[in-house]
Every structure is written in structure tokens, then in C-alpha cells.
Write a protein that holds these residues in place. Structure first.
Motif, short mmCIF file in Angstrom:
data_model
loop_
_atom_site.label_atom_id
_atom_site.label_comp_id
_atom_site.label_asym_id
_atom_site.label_seq_id
_atom_site.Cartn_x
_atom_site.Cartn_y
_atom_site.Cartn_z
N THR A 57 0.95 -1.21 -0.13
CA THR A 57 0.02 -0.09 -0.09
C THR A 57 0.87 1.35 0.02
OG1 THR A 57 -1.80 -1.16 1.11
CG2 THR A 57 -1.63 1.24 1.14
N LEU A 58 0.48 2.13 -1.02
CA LEU A 58 1.48 3.35 -1.07
C LEU A 58 0.81 4.66 -1.04
CD1 LEU A 58 3.35 1.96 -4.29
CD2 LEU A 58 4.10 1.74 -1.94
N SER A 59 1.31 5.72 -0.60
CA SER A 59 0.82 6.99 -0.48
C SER A 59 1.04 7.95 -1.55
CB SER A 59 1.08 7.78 0.91
OG SER A 59 2.26 8.02 0.69
N ILE A 60 1.96 7.42 -2.48
CA ILE A 60 2.61 8.28 -3.57
C ILE A 60 2.53 7.43 -4.84
CG2 ILE A 60 3.94 9.77 -2.25
CD1 ILE A 60 6.29 8.08 -3.05
N PRO A 61 2.28 7.86 -6.07
CA PRO A 61 2.20 7.20 -7.28
C PRO A 61 3.70 6.65 -7.81
CG PRO A 61 2.18 9.32 -7.76
CD PRO A 61 2.17 9.20 -6.30
N SER A 62 4.40 5.75 -6.98
CA SER A 62 5.76 5.11 -7.39
C SER A 62 6.11 4.15 -6.44
CB SER A 62 6.62 6.21 -7.35
OG SER A 62 7.12 6.83 -6.18
N TYR A 63 6.65 3.02 -6.99
CA TYR A 63 7.37 2.01 -6.39
C TYR A 63 8.68 1.74 -6.81
CZ TYR A 63 7.79 -2.76 -4.65
OH TYR A 63 8.08 -4.00 -3.91
N ASP A 64 9.60 1.69 -5.88
CA ASP A 64 11.14 1.23 -6.18
C ASP A 64 11.43 -0.48 -6.44
OD1 ASP A 64 14.00 0.93 -5.92
OD2 ASP A 64 14.04 2.12 -4.13
N ILE A 65 11.82 -0.67 -7.92
CA ILE A 65 12.26 -1.91 -7.92
C ILE A 65 13.74 -2.27 -8.23
CG2 ILE A 65 10.20 -2.03 -9.45
CD1 ILE A 65 11.76 -1.57 -11.82
N SER A 66 14.51 -1.41 -7.32
CA SER A 66 15.91 -1.48 -7.39
C SER A 66 16.49 -2.85 -7.06
CB SER A 66 16.63 -0.23 -6.92
OG SER A 66 16.33 -0.17 -5.42
N GLU A 67 15.78 -3.36 -5.98
CA GLU A 67 16.37 -4.84 -5.34
C GLU A 67 15.81 -5.73 -6.14
OE1 GLU A 67 15.39 -4.71 -1.21
OE2 GLU A 67 16.34 -3.10 -0.59
N LEU A 68 15.07 -5.73 -7.06
CA LEU A 68 14.67 -7.15 -7.88
C LEU A 68 15.95 -7.43 -8.83
CD1 LEU A 68 11.17 -5.83 -9.14
CD2 LEU A 68 11.63 -7.15 -7.25
N ILE A 69 15.98 -8.61 -8.87
CA ILE A 69 16.94 -9.39 -9.88
C ILE A 69 16.43 -9.06 -11.35
CG2 ILE A 69 17.84 -10.78 -7.97
CD1 ILE A 69 16.27 -12.95 -9.33
N ASN A 70 17.42 -9.48 -12.20
CA ASN A 70 17.13 -9.61 -13.66
C ASN A 70 16.10 -10.45 -13.81
OD1 ASN A 70 19.26 -7.53 -14.12
ND2 ASN A 70 20.55 -8.99 -14.97
N GLY A 71 15.10 -10.24 -14.61
CA GLY A 71 13.85 -11.07 -15.03
C GLY A 71 12.75 -10.35 -15.50
N SER A 72 11.56 -11.09 -15.93
CA SER A 72 10.64 -10.51 -16.34
C SER A 72 9.52 -10.24 -15.25
CB SER A 72 9.96 -11.16 -17.57
OG SER A 72 10.95 -11.16 -18.56
N TYR A 73 8.73 -9.42 -15.10
CA TYR A 73 7.76 -9.24 -14.24
C TYR A 73 6.53 -8.32 -14.65
CZ TYR A 73 11.91 -9.51 -11.11
OH TYR A 73 13.18 -10.05 -10.56
N THR A 74 5.23 -8.96 -13.81
CA THR A 74 4.21 -8.12 -13.93
C THR A 74 3.54 -7.40 -12.70
OG1 THR A 74 3.36 -9.95 -15.87
CG2 THR A 74 1.51 -8.44 -14.79
N VAL A 75 3.28 -6.23 -12.69
CA VAL A 75 2.76 -5.59 -11.50
C VAL A 75 1.25 -5.15 -11.62
CG1 VAL A 75 3.83 -3.16 -12.58
CG2 VAL A 75 3.33 -3.67 -9.90
N ARG A 76 0.69 -5.18 -10.69
CA ARG A 76 -0.62 -4.72 -10.81
C ARG A 76 -0.72 -3.48 -9.99
NH1 ARG A 76 -5.93 -8.39 -10.60
NH2 ARG A 76 -5.18 -8.94 -12.64
N ILE A 77 -1.25 -2.43 -10.64
CA ILE A 77 -1.16 -1.13 -10.04
C ILE A 77 -2.88 -0.78 -9.65
CG2 ILE A 77 -0.68 1.27 -10.18
CD1 ILE A 77 1.43 0.53 -12.05
N THR A 78 -3.08 -0.50 -8.42
CA THR A 78 -4.65 -0.26 -8.42
C THR A 78 -4.77 1.01 -7.61
OG1 THR A 78 -4.96 -2.64 -7.78
CG2 THR A 78 -6.52 -1.17 -6.79
N ILE A 79 -5.57 1.81 -8.05
CA ILE A 79 -6.06 3.14 -7.49
C ILE A 79 -7.57 2.97 -6.57
CG2 ILE A 79 -6.74 5.54 -8.14
CD1 ILE A 79 -4.21 4.55 -9.45
N ILE A 80 -7.09 3.30 -5.33
CA ILE A 80 -8.00 3.36 -4.15
C ILE A 80 -8.85 4.58 -4.17
CG2 ILE A 80 -8.57 2.66 -1.88
CD1 ILE A 80 -7.20 0.28 -3.41
N TYR A 81 -10.23 4.68 -4.47
CA TYR A 81 -11.02 5.65 -4.45
C TYR A 81 -11.91 5.74 -3.10
CZ TYR A 81 -9.90 6.48 -9.32
OH TYR A 81 -9.38 6.77 -10.51
#
Length: 351
Positions: A57-81
Motif C-alpha cells: 500500500t502506497l501513498s505516492i504514485p511510485s514503487y522502487d524496483i531497484s532490489e529486484l533481480i534481472n528477469g520479467s515481471y508483471t505488476v498490478r497497480i490499483t487506484i483506491i477511491y
């Protein structure tokens, strides 16, 4: 009754004609400096990111992925209204960083440090033998190297089952002791030189100009080193530095060999050329004269001798290097004269 009917019709019109709220999904999704970003939504209460089956859960529209290793990913981004409304969107991305082996290896006071961009576990190799594994970019190697012996050090970074091995760093294993001494010796003196210390650990050997001195030319006790006078026919006039290696480290003894009767060279006769700088050597003529200087393709215009100083011009050295860039040194012979006697010496210039 008519009033009630009119109010009912008016309420129906107002409700039926209102514009439904359109909830937006995240837009303009991008990756900048290993951070997933999307445009802020004005009515959003918060944001959720689902990655690798973990919800954040985030308060700003960004997410740090610097600790992920090399590879392919799918991220789901959800807006809470407000009132619990949610709108989600999936975003696919790849991480394919290019990694380099550890670099800039350096040992200072037995602490090995290096530079690495790989977030991983490292392996320490000494003389091609694996000693230990560690996770920081520095490590105390005092338990893995031998005092006064060269050690070939390498660091291997393992990432995604691939090795990233550093170049070899040669560590001499030496501890410089605070025992340096300087003294002067007149070449014709018949005296031996005794160098005294508060405490001298077991002496292993003495070196000068990277050569080990014969142990017949000196003796030692727990508090002194005594040099035989014959040692001073080996070095040149001027400053001569002896490296003394003991069981606990090494130190320097500098002996300034002087001549009080005949003309001689004061400066060390072995020098290293610094690019584009003239070479200057000091002589003590003691009433004599500087007769000549000889060397490879050397002309009298390539040097001067004034007020006891011999200057060999950098232009001459550069011309020799231009002819043969792989040349390692140049040797010169000089001749001094006094009262009909000649005194010949050698000068070595390392390039």
C-alpha cells in the motif's frame, strides 16, 4: 396530492440525469531510475501495488524496483477511491542490468575494499584458494594472508549462477614499522656502523634495490644491527635505502654515503624519468672538474653542467623514447678529474 407527484417527478429527473463517476486506472506508467511511476490521480485515497503475490500500500504514485533481480515481471497497480472503489491495471516490464566484476581492489591496514554494482554475496580468493564468503564491499583479510609474503587476491561476485571474478590484486603482506633511521657514512672510514633500537624482532633479511643483502655483511641482536664496512663498497655515493624485514614487519635504514677527498656524485645514481622533466644530479667536485658524460646517441647539446649540477634535458630522453617506446632504461657514464686522476661512475635512468 399534485404537489407530491411533482416532487417525485423532479427527484426522478435529478437522479436519472446525474453523470455517473468514471474511475480511472493508472496511466502513463513508466520506469525511471529503477522506480515504477504513474501519474497521480486527483480523487485517489491511496495506491496498491501487487508484485510477486505481495501487496504493498502506497501513498505516492511510485514503487522502487531497484532490489529486484534481472528477469520479467508483471505488476498490478490499483487506484483506491473513496467508498472503497478500486481500479486496477497490469503492467509488464523486464530488468536486464549489465554487471561488471568487482574493481578498484585496495588493501589498507589489512582491510580489503573494492567497488561493485552487484547486490550479492562475494567470495574471497587468496592465491586461487577460496577462503571465505561475505556480503559487504570490504573485509578484514588479516586472517587469510601471510606476513611479508605476496598474496594474489581476487574477489568473485556470484549473481544468478554466474561468476564475476575481479582482476588479481597483489598484496605484499607488509606492515611498515615506525622504526626508520637515517645516518651518514664516509666512504674511507674503517668503522662499522651500529644502528640501535629499543626492540628488534627476529630479522629475516635486508634488501637494497630489490636484491637481498648477503647476511655476511651484517649481524644483529635484539636491540641493534651492525653493518660490516664492506657493505659500503656495494652502494653508490649519496642516499642508499635498505629495507629491513622482520617477523613483525619492515622498516627503512637510509645511509648517505659521502666522499670527503675526491670528486663524486651526491645524488642517487639510479633515477626514474618523469615525463617532460629534465633530470638533475648534484656533484661535489672538491676542487676537481666534470670531464664528460657519455650515453646512447648523446650529444653535448643534450646536457649541461653548471655549478655542480648536471642537467640532462627531457628532449633527449623523449627522442630516445620516440625511437623505441619499449625501451626500459638508459645508462650513462661520467668522468670526473682531479690532480691528474680520473673518477668514473655510472648513472641509470629508468624510463
Amino acid at each position: 396530492m399534485k404537489r407530491i407527484i411533482m416532487l417525485t417527478i423532479l427527484l426522478f429527473i435529478l437522479v436519472g440525469c446525474s453523470t455517473p463517476i468514471e474511475y480511472e486506472t493508472a496511466s502513463n506508467i513508466r520506469i525511471e531510475d529503477e522506480i515504477i511511476k504513474w501519474d497521480a490521480v486527483e480523487d485517489a485515497i491511496s495506491y496498491e501495488v501487487t508484485l510477486n503475490e505481495t501487496l504493498y500500500t502506497l501513498s505516492i504514485p511510485s514503487y522502487d524496483i531497484s532490489e529486484l533481480i534481472n528477469g520479467s515481471y508483471t505488476v498490478r497497480i490499483t487506484i483506491i477511491y473513496p467508498e472503497g472503489y478500486k481500479k486496477s491495471i497490469d503492467y509488464d516490464f523486464d530488468i536486464s542490468r549489465l554487471y561488471q566484476s568487482p574493481t578498484d581492489l585496495l588493501v589498507d591496514d589489512y582491510i580489503l575494499s573494492f567497488t561493485s554494482t552487484i547486490p550479492t554475496t562475494y567470495e574471497l580468493y587468496i592465491n586461487d584458494i577460496l577462503k571465505t564468503s561475505f556480503e559487504e564491499t570490504s573485509i578484514d583479510i588479516s586472517d587469510y594472508v601471510v606476513l611479508n609474503q605476496d598474496s594474489n587476491i581476487k574477489v568473485n561476485a556470484i549473481y544468478e549462477s554466474q561468476d564475476y571474478m575481479s582482476d588479481v590484486y597483489i598484496f605484499d603482506g607488509l606492515i611498515h614499522l615506525d622504526m626508520n633511521q637515517s645516518l651518514t657514512y664516509e666512504l674511507r672510514s674503517s668503522e662499522t656502523i651500529i644502528v640501535n633500537f629499543d626492540q628488534l624482532d627476529d630479522l629475516m633479511y635486508i634488501k637494497i634495490d630489490d636484491e637481498i643483502l648477503a647476511d655476511t655483511l651484517y649481524s644483529y641482536t635484539s636491540t641493534s644491527i651492525t653493518f660490516d664496512k664492506d657493505i659500503f663498497f656495494y652502494p653508490s655515493y649519496g642516499l642508499n635505502t635498505y629495507e629491513v624485514y622482520t617477523a613483525s614487519g619492515y622498516f627503512m635504514i637510509t645511509i648517505n654515503v659521502i666522499e670527503t677527498e675526491n670528486p663524486h656524485l651526491l645524488s642517487p645514481n639510479v633515477l626514474t624519468y618523469i615525463s617532460l622533466e629534465d633530470i638533475e644530479l648534484e656533484f661535489n667536485l672538491l676542487g676537481g672538474t666534470f670531464a664528460q658524460l657519455s650515453g646512447y646517441l648523446l650529444e653535448t647539446s643534450d646536457y649541461t653542467f653548471e655549478d655542480g649540477t648536471l642537467t640532462i634535458y627531457a628532449s633527449y630522453i623523449e627522442s630516445i623514447l620516440a625511437e623505441n617506446p619499449d625501451r626500459e632504461n638508459i645508462a650513462f657514464s661520467y668522468q670526473l678529474q682531479k690532480n691528474g686522476n680520473s673518477y668514473i661512475g655510472i648513472i641509470f635512468i629508468y624510463l
